[in-house]
Design a protein around this motif. Structure first.
Motif, short mmCIF file in Angstrom:
data_model
loop_
_atom_site.label_atom_id
_atom_site.label_comp_id
_atom_site.label_asym_id
_atom_site.label_seq_id
_atom_site.Cartn_x
_atom_site.Cartn_y
_atom_site.Cartn_z
N GLY A 1 8.54 1.97 8.47
CA GLY A 1 9.29 0.76 8.13
C GLY A 1 9.40 0.48 6.64
O GLY A 1 9.49 -0.68 6.22
N TYR A 2 9.38 1.53 5.84
CA TYR A 2 9.45 1.35 4.38
C TYR A 2 10.87 0.87 4.01
O TYR A 2 11.86 1.51 4.38
N PRO A 3 11.01 -0.24 3.28
CA PRO A 3 12.35 -0.79 3.00
C PRO A 3 13.15 0.09 2.02
O PRO A 3 12.60 0.68 1.09
N GLY A 4 14.45 0.13 2.25
CA GLY A 4 15.33 0.91 1.37
C GLY A 4 15.43 0.32 -0.03
O GLY A 4 15.84 0.99 -0.97
N THR A 5 15.05 -0.99 -0.16
CA THR A 5 15.16 -1.64 -1.47
C THR A 5 13.99 -1.26 -2.39
O THR A 5 14.06 -1.47 -3.60
N PHE B 1 0.85 -1.19 0.00
CA PHE B 1 0.00 0.00 0.00
C PHE B 1 0.90 1.26 0.00
O PHE B 1 0.66 2.20 -0.77
N SER B 2 1.91 1.24 0.87
CA SER B 2 2.84 2.38 0.94
C SER B 2 3.55 2.57 -0.38
O SER B 2 3.71 3.70 -0.87
N ARG B 3 3.98 1.43 -0.99
CA ARG B 3 4.71 1.53 -2.27
C ARG B 3 3.83 2.18 -3.34
O ARG B 3 4.29 3.02 -4.10
N LEU C 1 3.20 7.56 -6.54
CA LEU C 1 2.53 8.84 -6.87
C LEU C 1 3.48 10.01 -6.59
O LEU C 1 3.57 10.97 -7.36
N VAL C 2 4.19 9.92 -5.46
CA VAL C 2 5.14 10.98 -5.09
C VAL C 2 6.26 11.06 -6.12
O VAL C 2 6.66 12.15 -6.55
N LEU C 3 6.76 9.90 -6.56
CA LEU C 3 7.86 9.88 -7.54
C LEU C 3 7.42 10.51 -8.86
O LEU C 3 8.17 11.28 -9.48
N GLU C 4 6.19 10.20 -9.27
CA GLU C 4 5.66 10.80 -10.52
C GLU C 4 5.57 12.31 -10.37
O GLU C 4 5.94 13.07 -11.29
N LYS C 5 5.08 12.75 -9.22
CA LYS C 5 4.92 14.19 -8.95
C LYS C 5 6.29 14.89 -8.95
O LYS C 5 6.47 15.96 -9.53
N LEU C 6 7.27 14.27 -8.29
CA LEU C 6 8.63 14.85 -8.24
C LEU C 6 9.23 14.94 -9.64
O LEU C 6 9.84 15.96 -10.01
#
Length: 484
Positions: free
Chosen positions: A109-113, A64-66, A71-76
């Motif tokens: 706890g979002y993974p760095g990978t 869900f977080s991913r 969306l944030v990546l697209e916006k950036l």
């Protein structure tokens, strides 16, 4: 679950909506974090058990977080090209993205990978702009911290146990700036990007060192003054902190990454590669060496200054009539030579002044360097340049052991061990006549033999060479009249 949120995100943060403001990235970043937080309990308690029941390896909350992070990546990706050349807006965006990333990983706890914003910031055009802006703002901060009225005072000066290093405000602010930069880039996805930031930090250290050197040169006429000492404390503090950072796991990992890059490009000699690989040297070594050299030069200038003053104050003492002083038995009580007072007062005042102005480790180096010069000076210019009768030898010993050496007893337990030439010369000059004759005889009959060395050791002579002892014995005028 994601679809309605994706629609709302695109509705509010795309197009001409009042909520889509390029200067306010915190609005959409905060919205995404809020959605993740609000859904966590429901996803963990209701959705995850369903997935677990059918044997799925999917983590509902992370997926869900991913979906929201995409969306944030697209916006950036859409916004960054529009504000790339506005330093303030771009810097604000980077700040907000870094705060977003920190909360995303530490709280949720979002993974760095997984795909994250650091990948967008690592893209070439954006990354080079970030480096440029970071450098520009760091240099501006350095300008303001050095021109501040409080630049050279320590903010802890009234708290002695905290102010051990007597760090001026500008040096502490500068190292905090470097620490903040490390914190900003440490989560970049690739080592090569981190190494570029490390080079920026090293450039900033070098720039700050050059600025300190320029201010120091303006103060060379007052090398014992408050500001000169503050600069010296600053140089020492930066060098000490960099040496500590060199052992930090993050910088050790960067050192390993740098090693691989250097090995690929053949930019270092085998010796240098070996030193880096064995951890003998660190990523900050070049900086530390330059700072240590500056520190040594500044300390040397201070020692030379005080030493010149002491030599001037010792002029009368050098001319003391050591040949014709009354013996101990002729005096009710021994007292300090009046001609030694200016020398000892100058020395005492300067030691007290520098003990207050330099941090402990620097002051220790200072007084030990000064004592080394003082020991040789008194030995060569006062002792070897004169002859001594019994009273003169006793007076010299009293002045040294009861007055000069105790000046340093506050800084070490056995100050006489730092004045080896003077201490041993006093022993030779004050040997009773029988022992002196015996020693003279042994040195003449067995020069260079172990028996001569043993005879010297027996009376407490370890530093002086046999020839020096013979010269000193010849400076004594109180020998028995043998009728020759």
């Amino acid at each position: 679950m994601l679809t309605p949120l994706q629609k709302r995100f695109r509705y509010h943060f795309r197009g001409n909506r009042q909520t889509n403001v390029i200067s306010k990235p915190e609005w959409y970043l905060a919205q995404v974090l809020m959605w993740i937080g609000n859904h966590t309990q429901f996803l963990d308690e209701k959705i995850q058990p369903i997935l677990d029941k059918v044997g799925s390896s999917v983590n509902a909350r992370l997926e869900f977080s991913r979906g929201l992070v995409i969306l944030v990546l697209e916006k950036l990706a859409a916004d960054i090209p529009c504000l790339l050349y506005d330093d303030n807006l771009f810097c604000h965006l980077v700040d907000e993205v870094l705060l977003f990333e920190r909360e995303l990983h530490s709280v949720h706890g979002y993974p760095g990978t997984f795909a994250n914003c650091m990948h967008i910031l690592s893209e070439e055009t954006c990354f080079q702009r970030w480096l440029t802006v970071e450098r520009k703002f760091a240099l501006q901060k350095m300008d303001s911290m050095l021109s501040s009225e409080a630049a050279w005072t320590s903010q802890y000066k009234d708290i002695t146990d905290v102010d051990e290093m007597k760090v001026p405000d500008c040096a502490e602010t500068f190292m905090t700036l470097l620490l903040v930069i490390t914190d900003r880039y440490k989560n970049l996805p690739t080592a090569s990007r981190k190494l570029q930031f490390l080079e920026l930090q090293k450039d900033l250290v070098d720039d700050f060192r050059i600025r300190l050197t320029q201010v120091m040169k303006e103060e060379t006429r007052a090398s014992l003054g408050f500001r000169y000492c503050a600069i010296l404390n600053a140089v020492n503090y930066i060098s000490t902190v960099l040496a500590d950072w060199a052992d930090n796991v993050f910088f050790l990992q960067l050192q390993q990454a740098a090693l691989e890059v250097f090995a690929e490009n053949n930019t270092l000699s085998k010796l240098q590669l070996g030193q880096l690989a064995s951890m003998e040297s660190s990523v900050f070594d070049d900086m530390i060496n330059l700072l240590e050299r500056l520190k040594h030069d500044m300390l040397t200038r201070q020692v030379d200054h005080v030493f010149r003053e002491v030599k001037d104050a010792a002029k009368l003492y050098r001319k003391e009539r050591w040949l014709s002083l009354p013996s101990q038995s002729e005096q009710a009580v021994m007292s300090l030579s009046s001609s030694a007072c200016p020398l000892l007062l100058t020395l005492r005042d300067r030691l007290l002044q520098l003990e207050q102005q330099l941090c402990f480790s620097l002051f220790k180096i200072f007084w030990q360097m000064l004592v080394e010069k003082l020991d040789i000076y008194i030995y060569q210019e006062i002792i070897l340049a004169n002859h001594f009768n019994e009273g003169g030898a006793a007076q010299l010993q009293f002045d040294m052991t009861r007055n000069l050496f105790p000046l340093f007893s506050h800084y070490c337990k056995r100050p006489e061990n730092y004045f080896k030439h003077v201490k041993e010369a006093c022993i030779v000059l004050n040997l009773n006549i029988g022992s002196a004759l015996l020693l003279k005889d042994v040195l003449q009959s067995a020069p260079g033999e172990p028996s001569a060395t043993a005879a010297l050791n027996e009376v407490g002579i370890y530093k002086l060479a046999q020839q020096d002892v013979e010269i000193l014995l010849n400076l004594r005028t109180h020998w028995p009249n043998t009728g020759k």
